[in-house]
Design an enzyme around this catalytic site. Sequence first.
Site, PDB file in Angstrom:
ATOM      1  N   GLU A 294     -12.535 -14.109 -14.864  1.00 46.49           N
ATOM      2  CA  GLU A 294     -12.847 -14.008 -13.437  1.00 46.49           C
ATOM      3  C   GLU A 294     -14.361 -14.098 -13.186  1.00 46.49           C
ATOM      4  O   GLU A 294     -15.163 -13.622 -13.985  1.00 46.49           O
ATOM      5  CB  GLU A 294     -12.320 -12.673 -12.909  1.00 46.49           C
ATOM      6  CG  GLU A 294     -12.510 -12.479 -11.404  1.00 46.49           C
ATOM      7  CD  GLU A 294     -12.058 -11.110 -10.909  1.00 46.49           C
ATOM      8  OE1 GLU A 294     -11.883 -10.954  -9.694  1.00 46.49           O
ATOM      9  OE2 GLU A 294     -11.872 -10.198 -11.741  1.00 46.49           O
TER      10      GLU A 294
ATOM     11  N   LYS B 133      -8.057 -15.227  -4.569  1.00 48.68           N
ATOM     12  CA  LYS B 133      -7.600 -13.868  -4.878  1.00 48.68           C
ATOM     13  C   LYS B 133      -7.149 -13.165  -3.598  1.00 48.68           C
ATOM     14  O   LYS B 133      -7.897 -13.071  -2.630  1.00 48.68           O
ATOM     15  CB  LYS B 133      -8.735 -13.094  -5.544  1.00 48.68           C
ATOM     16  CG  LYS B 133      -8.365 -11.686  -6.012  1.00 48.68           C
ATOM     17  CD  LYS B 133      -9.560 -11.061  -6.724  1.00 48.68           C
ATOM     18  CE  LYS B 133      -9.238  -9.681  -7.276  1.00 48.68           C
ATOM     19  NZ  LYS B 133     -10.407  -9.079  -7.958  1.00 48.68           N
TER      20      LYS B 133
ATOM     21  N   CYS C 113      -6.991 -10.570 -11.518  1.00 47.02           N
ATOM     22  CA  CYS C 113      -7.392  -9.182 -11.768  1.00 47.02           C
ATOM     23  C   CYS C 113      -6.531  -8.154 -11.014  1.00 47.02           C
ATOM     24  O   CYS C 113      -5.390  -7.915 -11.388  1.00 47.02           O
ATOM     25  CB  CYS C 113      -8.875  -9.025 -11.454  1.00 47.02           C
ATOM     26  SG  CYS C 113      -9.645  -7.588 -12.260  1.00 47.02           S
TER      27      CYS C 113
END
Length: 262
Positions: free
Chosen positions: A44, A114, A148
């Site tokens: 990431e 995200k 994540c």
Amino acid sequence: MKEVRLGIVQSAIQIGQVKENLQMMDAMIHQVAQDAPDIIVLPETWNTGFMTGHDLIALADPNGSQMQELLSGWAKKLHVNIVGGSVDIEEHGKIYNRTYVYNREGELVSTYDKMHGFSPAKEDLYFTGGTQVHHFTLDGILCSSATCYDIRFPELIRKAALEGVELFFLPAQWPLLRLSHWKILNQARAIENQMFFCGVNGCGRIGKLPMAGHSLVVDPWGEIQLELDETAAVQTVTIDLEVVADIRAKINVFRDRKPTLY
């Protein structure tokens, strides 16, 4: 056999040092490419490091142009698929934590923003969250990814499994403080969705906070096929995707679901 060779890039990203991070990533990608992976997977926010604050807009890549050029160039030059981890980009005055996926010809096949900003670090205040899942095909394999903190929202990943995804990627910057959560959640998402799960994490430090590293590849039975330690490294692993069809036939949780009741 339906074998796929994954190349994992676990790097120690320097906060705000974009030029240095790009040089490091170039070297690590060329290093792992020597083992002839089918898919290279990055962590990431590898361009800026995981950060929030007003300095971010000056560091984020405008429209993702530079990041797309780099990823496309690497994929085409090395003739490899790349799941480009995620990068911070600026678009129309907004900041996104975005994943780019490229095929062996250097063609962009999918993007993902995200969805869930990590609110304890105020990520949700500085980044615009994504509104769409993404699925993509690499060498005939149906794949998906999230980023994540997204791993803590199982509905997102279950949606991918219900649509036939066999291989799921999760680039991350996950702290050492919650290493046990990292490993358990990766294994749980693999087991409950009967898919291969590939979590590629950062290492080193974000300020004073050590990152966990321990990138790992988990099979649909929850068995760890590859796990790194807490240091920067590249490594490859070969997985057999026929395991997915086998477990889904033997323990058909998707058939046995009762979505009308819950």
